[in-house]
Write a protein that holds these residues in place. Sequence first.
Motif, mmCIF file in Angstrom:
data_model
loop_
_atom_site.group_PDB
_atom_site.id
_atom_site.type_symbol
_atom_site.label_atom_id
_atom_site.label_comp_id
_atom_site.label_asym_id
_atom_site.label_seq_id
_atom_site.Cartn_x
_atom_site.Cartn_y
_atom_site.Cartn_z
ATOM 1 N N LYS A 22 -1.205 8.790 -4.107
ATOM 2 C CA LYS A 22 -1.752 7.616 -4.775
ATOM 3 C C LYS A 22 -2.628 6.804 -3.828
ATOM 4 O O LYS A 22 -3.733 6.359 -4.195
ATOM 5 C CB LYS A 22 -0.615 6.758 -5.319
ATOM 6 C CG LYS A 22 -1.077 5.572 -6.148
ATOM 7 C CD LYS A 22 0.105 4.800 -6.722
ATOM 8 C CE LYS A 22 -0.372 3.614 -7.565
ATOM 9 N NZ LYS A 22 0.777 2.859 -8.132
ATOM 10 N N LYS A 23 -2.158 6.618 -2.595
ATOM 11 C CA LYS A 23 -2.937 5.862 -1.611
ATOM 12 C C LYS A 23 -4.190 6.631 -1.196
ATOM 13 O O LYS A 23 -5.264 6.053 -1.004
ATOM 14 C CB LYS A 23 -2.081 5.539 -0.393
ATOM 15 C CG LYS A 23 -1.051 4.440 -0.633
ATOM 16 C CD LYS A 23 -0.329 4.065 0.654
ATOM 17 C CE LYS A 23 0.647 2.911 0.421
ATOM 18 N NZ LYS A 23 1.353 2.525 1.672
ATOM 19 N N ASP B 8 -5.860 8.778 -3.015
ATOM 20 C CA ASP B 8 -6.816 8.656 -4.122
ATOM 21 C C ASP B 8 -7.495 7.289 -4.109
ATOM 22 O O ASP B 8 -8.689 7.172 -4.402
ATOM 23 C CB ASP B 8 -6.109 8.862 -5.468
ATOM 24 C CG ASP B 8 -5.660 10.298 -5.682
ATOM 25 O OD1 ASP B 8 -6.160 11.187 -4.960
ATOM 26 O OD2 ASP B 8 -4.778 10.528 -6.543
ATOM 27 N N SER B 9 -6.716 6.254 -3.753
ATOM 28 C CA SER B 9 -7.267 4.897 -3.701
ATOM 29 C C SER B 9 -8.308 4.777 -2.590
ATOM 30 O O SER B 9 -9.357 4.133 -2.764
ATOM 31 C CB SER B 9 -6.139 3.886 -3.483
ATOM 32 O OG SER B 9 -6.647 2.578 -3.392
ATOM 33 N N GLU C 139 -11.436 6.691 -3.771
ATOM 34 C CA GLU C 139 -12.085 5.941 -4.843
ATOM 35 C C GLU C 139 -12.857 4.755 -4.283
ATOM 36 O O GLU C 139 -13.982 4.463 -4.712
ATOM 37 C CB GLU C 139 -11.040 5.469 -5.852
ATOM 38 C CG GLU C 139 -11.627 4.725 -7.035
ATOM 39 C CD GLU C 139 -10.577 4.220 -8.004
ATOM 40 O OE1 GLU C 139 -10.944 3.514 -8.960
ATOM 41 O OE2 GLU C 139 -9.376 4.519 -7.800
ATOM 42 N N HIS C 140 -12.264 4.074 -3.304
ATOM 43 C CA HIS C 140 -12.924 2.932 -2.666
ATOM 44 C C HIS C 140 -14.176 3.390 -1.924
ATOM 45 O O HIS C 140 -15.253 2.777 -2.028
ATOM 46 C CB HIS C 140 -11.940 2.254 -1.708
ATOM 47 C CG HIS C 140 -12.408 0.937 -1.197
ATOM 48 N ND1 HIS C 140 -11.749 0.221 -0.229
ATOM 49 C CD2 HIS C 140 -13.508 0.192 -1.503
ATOM 50 C CE1 HIS C 140 -12.395 -0.893 0.021
ATOM 51 N NE2 HIS C 140 -13.465 -0.943 -0.731
ATOM 52 N N ASP D 55 -9.477 0.439 1.737
ATOM 53 C CA ASP D 55 -8.086 0.146 1.370
ATOM 54 C C ASP D 55 -7.128 1.095 2.069
ATOM 55 O O ASP D 55 -7.424 2.289 2.255
ATOM 56 C CB ASP D 55 -7.904 0.275 -0.147
ATOM 57 C CG ASP D 55 -8.591 -0.836 -0.913
ATOM 58 O OD1 ASP D 55 -8.775 -1.927 -0.340
ATOM 59 O OD2 ASP D 55 -8.958 -0.610 -2.089
ATOM 60 N N HIS D 56 -5.971 0.569 2.460
ATOM 61 C CA HIS D 56 -4.841 1.339 3.009
ATOM 62 C C HIS D 56 -5.101 1.929 4.402
ATOM 63 O O HIS D 56 -4.344 2.776 4.869
ATOM 64 C CB HIS D 56 -4.420 2.468 2.066
ATOM 65 C CG HIS D 56 -4.164 2.008 0.656
ATOM 66 N ND1 HIS D 56 -3.187 1.087 0.349
ATOM 67 C CD2 HIS D 56 -4.782 2.332 -0.513
ATOM 68 C CE1 HIS D 56 -3.203 0.869 -0.971
ATOM 69 N NE2 HIS D 56 -4.156 1.596 -1.506
#
Length: 415
Positions: A297-298, A300-301, A304-305, A253-254
């Motif tokens: 936030k990104k 961490d995302s 996490e992914h 992600d991102h």
Amino acid sequence: MAHKRPFCGGGGDESADSDKRLNVYSNRFYRTFKCVKIERNLLESASFAAETESKFRKIVREAADQSVESFLSSHHGQVESSGSRRYRLQFKTGTKLPESIFTDNKVMSEGNSAMEVFLQDTYSNQKVTTGPLSSLKVKFVVVHCDFKSKDWTLNEFNSKIVKNREGKRPLITGELVVSLQGGVAAILDIKFNDNSSWCRSKKFRLGVQPLLDSLKTSIHEAISNPFQVKDHRGESYRKLYPPYLDAEVWRLDHIAKDGPHHKSLMDFGVSNVRDLLKLYLTDKQELIKLLSGCSNKKLDSIIEHAMKCPSDGKKYMYNSRLSQGTAVLYFDSGYRIVGVEFDRHSYLSMDKLSKNQKERVESMKQDAYKNRQHWNVVAETSYDQALTPYQDFDIDPTEVGCCYWMNESGSWAYL
């Protein structure tokens, strides 16, 4: 009266030799002819056997279907009086389809393995592994995702079956009818040919029902989790849920493919998810620098992914002795710690540690990351034994920064 000499020039020996040669040639010809005849007979027998086997299979299948129908007919009154269907098809517990499936690709589970469906007897709450129903024929269909309860009726299920769009290819193709073996069947070759964007919910489910109409009143259908079907042309940019350790880093992600963050990571040598995990766990600040402009936030995302990657089975071990005590730490190939062994005691997975133990491991983990040259691979075949390495071997595990590993002969070596 003088006897006439036989006319042979060389005498009777030459005639005898000629007869012998003739007999040899005759025998060779006979053996060759016999072999050809046997081979022809074998071919004819093989063809006959194949044809007979096909007919026999058909007869057995028809007999099995009749046995199933007869078996269920004898239970029909019992099923009707209970108000529900006794038998239920179900997808294997703990497996589900990914949130997105692409057209022209085989339907696989989230873990990239075959989805399995089994038959359960709801009275005994046991899988049906023997008897006529254990070889039941089932059919895979596509259904809408808006089921309001888990105990739908046969009519409700049939009303949810998705029809092919007019002018389009069949919605799904492949091995849509399979036979249970021991009460279990796998989805091996099913592909979608059309996307789900045109239906109201934008999602489908995969349904499984008995092939024979006469059995549908006694066997409850199975449905999968909801998922989207997307055109395969968008697959080259899709994210992976979960990702794999060797997947390209832009699958997270991102991180856009060929975007600034992707290029920055590639220039630093971070090409896949494994590389990103290693960098995050050993030098988080460097990763933040490479992903400059990315919000917390990104970030961490992304992490996490990446952390959702399943392990590839490879394990490393490291022995550390700090003021907190002695421990053997176990890591996977993404540098994630998976377990620990304190002071020659039993192996513990991370979720079994107390708060104090986790604090001890955190300090030891940082020590391990600084001394990666002392890590060693634990062979998969001996990993189970490696979880208790010191109880049966005369070695000293208190050496600072040392690592022990089990070699192919089964003995422990010191690095």
